[in-house]
Design an enzyme around this catalytic site. Sequence first.
Site, PDB file in Angstrom:
ATOM      1  N   GLU A 112      -4.720  27.811 -21.506  1.00 18.88           N
ATOM      2  CA  GLU A 112      -3.277  27.596 -21.377  1.00 18.88           C
ATOM      3  C   GLU A 112      -2.658  26.973 -22.631  1.00 18.88           C
ATOM      4  O   GLU A 112      -1.475  27.159 -22.904  1.00 18.88           O
ATOM      5  CB  GLU A 112      -2.965  26.738 -20.157  1.00 18.88           C
TER       6      GLU A 112
ATOM      7  N   PHE B  91      -5.632  19.271  -3.745  1.00 20.41           N
ATOM      8  CA  PHE B  91      -6.437  19.995  -4.724  1.00 20.41           C
ATOM      9  C   PHE B  91      -5.537  20.521  -5.848  1.00 20.41           C
ATOM     10  O   PHE B  91      -4.530  21.166  -5.603  1.00 20.41           O
ATOM     11  CB  PHE B  91      -7.180  21.153  -4.049  1.00 20.41           C
ATOM     12  N   GLN B  92      -5.913  20.219  -7.063  1.00 18.84           N
ATOM     13  CA  GLN B  92      -5.188  20.640  -8.274  1.00 18.84           C
ATOM     14  C   GLN B  92      -3.743  20.159  -8.304  1.00 18.84           C
ATOM     15  O   GLN B  92      -2.874  20.824  -8.855  1.00 18.84           O
ATOM     16  CB  GLN B  92      -5.273  22.160  -8.451  1.00 18.84           C
TER      17      GLN B  92
ATOM     18  N   MET C  99      -9.440  18.615 -44.775  1.00 14.60           N
ATOM     19  CA  MET C  99      -8.437  17.596 -45.072  1.00 14.60           C
ATOM     20  C   MET C  99      -8.964  16.199 -44.763  1.00 14.60           C
ATOM     21  O   MET C  99      -8.666  15.239 -45.475  1.00 14.60           O
ATOM     22  CB  MET C  99      -7.158  17.881 -44.281  1.00 14.60           C
TER      23      MET C  99
ATOM     24  N   LYS D   4       4.514  25.757  -4.545  1.00 16.21           N
ATOM     25  CA  LYS D   4       4.080  27.039  -4.000  1.00 16.21           C
ATOM     26  C   LYS D   4       5.049  27.526  -2.913  1.00 16.21           C
ATOM     27  O   LYS D   4       5.409  28.704  -2.867  1.00 16.21           O
ATOM     28  CB  LYS D   4       2.662  26.896  -3.425  1.00 16.21           C
TER      29      LYS D   4
HETATM   30  C1  LIG Z   1      -6.166  18.821 -32.681  1.00 17.67           C
HETATM   31  C2  LIG Z   1      -6.400  18.053 -33.919  1.00 17.67           C
HETATM   32  N1  LIG Z   1      -7.490  17.256 -34.057  1.00 17.67           N
HETATM   33  C3  LIG Z   1      -7.709  16.575 -35.192  1.00 17.67           C
HETATM   34  C4  LIG Z   1      -6.834  16.652 -36.238  1.00 17.67           C
HETATM   35  C5  LIG Z   1      -7.077  15.861 -37.505  1.00 17.67           C
HETATM   36  N2  LIG Z   1      -7.272  16.781 -38.648  1.00 17.67           N
HETATM   37  C6  LIG Z   1      -6.274  17.076 -39.512  1.00 17.67           C
HETATM   38  S1  LIG Z   1      -6.742  18.166 -40.667  1.00 17.67           S
HETATM   39  C7  LIG Z   1      -8.298  18.239 -40.071  1.00 17.67           C
HETATM   40  C8  LIG Z   1      -9.343  19.097 -40.712  1.00 17.67           C
HETATM   41  C9  LIG Z   1      -9.051  20.537 -40.589  1.00 17.67           C
HETATM   42  O1  LIG Z   1     -10.207  21.239 -40.977  1.00 17.67           O
HETATM   43  P1  LIG Z   1     -10.188  22.797 -41.100  1.00 17.67           P
HETATM   44  O2  LIG Z   1      -9.586  23.404 -39.879  1.00 17.67           O
HETATM   45  O3  LIG Z   1     -11.540  23.289 -41.473  1.00 17.67           O
HETATM   46  O4  LIG Z   1      -9.145  23.073 -42.290  1.00 17.67           O
HETATM   47  P2  LIG Z   1      -9.222  22.592 -43.825  1.00 17.67           P
HETATM   48  O5  LIG Z   1      -8.599  21.258 -43.910  1.00 17.67           O
HETATM   49  O6  LIG Z   1     -10.663  22.582 -44.220  1.00 17.67           O
HETATM   50  O7  LIG Z   1      -8.427  23.619 -44.549  1.00 17.67           O
HETATM   51  C10 LIG Z   1      -8.432  17.405 -38.955  1.00 17.67           C
HETATM   52  C11 LIG Z   1      -9.702  17.229 -38.201  1.00 17.67           C
HETATM   53  C12 LIG Z   1      -5.690  17.472 -36.048  1.00 17.67           C
HETATM   54  N3  LIG Z   1      -4.744  17.598 -36.989  1.00 17.67           N
HETATM   55  N4  LIG Z   1      -5.516  18.168 -34.917  1.00 17.67           N
END
Ligand SMILES: Cc1ncc(C[n+]2csc(CCOP(=O)(O)OP(=O)(O)O)c2C)c(N)n1
Lengths: 182, 573
Positions: free
Chosen positions: B52, B114-115, B477, B164
Amino acid sequence: MLHTFVVYVENKPGVLTRVSSLFRRRGFNIDSLTVGRTEKPDVSRMTIVVDANEDQSQRIMANVYKLVNVLLVDDITGQAAIARDLALIKVKTDQDTRSKVLELANVFRARVVDLAQDSLTLEITGVEIKVNRLLEVLEPFGLLEVVRTGLVAMRRGGEPGFQDKKKVNGRVVVDDNVSYSV
Amino acid sequence: MSNQKLSGSRILWECLEREGVRHIFGYPGGAILPAYDALKHSSIHHILVRHEQGATHMADGYARATGGVGVAVATSGPGATNMVTGIATAMMDSSPIVCITGQVGSKLIGSDAFQETDITGVTLPITKHNYLVTSADEVAHTVREAFYVAKSGRPGPVLIDITKDAQQSLAEFDWDAAEPRLKGYRPDLSPEKAEFEQALELIHKAKRPVILAGHGVIGSRAMAELLAFAERTSIPVALTLLGLGGMPASHFLNLGMMGMHGEAWVNTTIQEADLLLAFGMRFDDRVTGMLKSYAPNAKKIHVDIDPAEINKNVRVDVALVGDLKKILQSLIPQVEMLDRREWLDTIRKLKGDSAVRDIQNLPDNGHLYAAHVINDLWHETRDRDTIVVTDVGQHQMWEAQYYKHERPRSLITSGGLGTMGFALPAAIGAKVARPEADVWVVVGDGGFQMTMSELATIVQENLKVNIAIINNGFLGMVRQWQEFFYDKNYEATPLLSPNFVKLAEAYGIHSVAVKNRKDVLPTVRKAEDHNGPVLIDFQVEQEDSVYPMVPAGAALHEMIRRPSPLVETADDE
Ligand SMILES: Cc1ncc(C[n+]2csc(CCOP(=O)(O)OP(=O)(O)O)c2C)c(N)n1
C-alpha cells in the site's frame, strides 16, 4: 507572554482533537483550553491560552486557520475583553480556622458551596490573578482539592462575536461567516 | 437531480468518475471489499500494487506528473497503516492525493475489532484533512469535499475512511446536492494593495536581488509569469530541488539549484544578495543552512499561498499571501525594468570559478561516476518528453545537479520527507498519468530494494518504465556523512544487493549491467527503443561523494568542495 485566542469551530466530532493536536505538533504549550457551545447550535467556541511571542502567535493563528473546521480565530490578547476563570477549592478547616477562611472568602467574594465537619468548599470566579491570590492565602490552611476551568473570554462592547467580523488578522473576510484555510 | 438509491460503494466510484479519475492504485482486503465489488459497474481502471505504500507513492507520482489528484485505495488496519509513509511524503511536498481506506463496521468502531485501526487519528498530523464516513449518505459530499480540499489552496493529501456498512447500505445519490460547502475553508487569499507597494519599493531599490523559486511555481502553474518577471526585472533565479523545471535550466537568468548540495555560486550569490524574493518556497533548512547567518544583508519578500509559512523559519520584510501566478500577474506590469549588468557579471564570475571543479570536465579515466551516468542520460533523453523520477540519496542530488530540466513536472522527487523507496512506485504513477512520456527512474541500490516489489506491478500493467539503478554498494548518502563527520566509520552502510539483472529477468524485465562510461549512452538509447520496461544496473564508483556540501549547521556559503585532484582515482587520465 500569554496569548488568549478565541476560536470558533464547526460543532463536529473530532474538532477539539484537531485543534489540540495542532498545538502539540507545532510545539506550542497550551496553558488552558476551554470549549463550549455558543448562541449558534452548529458553532462551538474555544478559549485557548498559550505562551507565545508575537511571531509565534501569528503563526498559531495561521496554523489554526488552516484547519478546515475552524471558522474564525480572534487574538484578544491586550484587547478590551472580559476574561474569567472559575475554581472550586476544598480547604481543610476546624473549629479555629473556619471563621478565618470564611473571612478570606468574603474578601475575595468567593461563595461557600459546601460545608463539612473538617472542610469547606469555595467557588470563585474572576480573572486568573484573583483566583491565584485566593489559592495563595488559603494554602496554609491545607488545600484538599482544587479544580479550575481555565479561562473563558469575550471582547467588551456591543459587537457580536462571530457574525460580523469583517477583518481577520488584518485581512478583510469576504463572507462574514467564513474564514480562510489553505 | 435523481432519487435513485445506490450503495455507498457505487456512489464512491460514481463520484470519483465525476471528479475525472481514470485510474486508482490499490490493494484489497475485507473492510474495503464492498467497494472493490462495485468496481464492476465503473469505468475506473484499478491498478493492483504490491504494497500500500506503493499505492500512495503512485497516486503522488500521478498527481505530480499532471497537477491532478491521484487516488490510492487500501483496506482497514494494516492496509491503512501501510499508507502512512506515502501520505506523509505527499503532505511535506504539498501533493494532492486522496486516500480511501475501508474501516470496520460503524457499530464495531472502538472495539478493537479485527483489523481496526484509528487511521483518521493516526493520519491527523500528516493529512491536510481527513474524514471518517459512517453512513452511505455522507459518501458523496465527503468525496467532493475531499477532492476540493486536496487540490485547492496549498494542495495536500486527504484521507477518507469509510466503514464497511457505509459502503454496503443504500443512499440517494445526488451529485449536485453534494456540492462542497466549507464554511471554514477559503483557499483564495490575496494580498492588499499596501503590501504590493512595499514589495515594489524593495524590488526597485535592490542592487543585488535574487529570486528563490520553489515548488509553488509549478503548483501554481506560474512558469510563464516567473519567466516574464525575471526577464523584465533582470533578476536571476535560484531554484529549490522541487522547483527544478519551474524555469528552463538553459535560461540565462537561471542560476540552478540552491541549498545543501546546490551550486556553489548559487549559494554564494544568495549570501551576498541585498534582496531575496521567495516565490512558492518555504525556507526549508536544506536550503538556508544556518539561519543566523542566512543572507545577512538581504531584505526578504515572501510570496506564498500558506500564511503559516510566513516568518516560520526566516523573518521577512514583506509577505504577499496568495496564489503566486496571480500575484506575479499583478506585479509584472508594475515593476520597472532595471539594468543589473553589474550584479549579473559578479554572479557570472562566481560561476566561472565553480565550473573548474566540476567532475563533468574530467576525461574518462576508466571509472564510472554517477555524474557521468546522469549527464549521459540527460544528453540522450533531453529532446524527448522525459520525466525523471528520483529516489533519495546521492543519486538524487547528482540528478538534480547534472540533469538540466527544461520543463515543469519533468522531475519528480521526494523533497520534504526524503522518502527512500519513493521513486519506483511514483514513476509507475507518472507513467499511468502520462503514458506518452518516457519515464526514467533514477534510484540507489538501497532505495530500490525498499519498494522493488512494484516491478511486478510494472509487468502486470504492461508499463514501459525505464529504471537506472545507481549502484554504489553503499547507502551512499549516509556513507558520505560517515566519511565527513564520523571518521569513515561505515557502520551499517555497506549494502549487499541481489543480482539486479537476474532479478529483473525473473520478472520478465529486460536488463543489463553497465560498468564503463562508453557504454552508458548506447545502453540508454537501446533502453528507450526497447519495447517494454528496462532495468539498467549502473555499477558506479563506490565511494564518490556529492559536492559541494553545506554541512548541517554551517552557513550557506561554508561549503565542503570537491577536493583536488577531483577524486583519488582521477589522476590516471
Ligand atoms: C525510508 C528512509 N530510510 C532512511 C533514510 C535515510 N537515508 C537517506 S539517504 C540514504 C542512503 C540511500 O542509499 P541508496 O538508496 O543506495 O542511494 P545513494 O545515496 O547511494 O545514491 C538513507 C539510508 C531515508 N531517507 N528514507
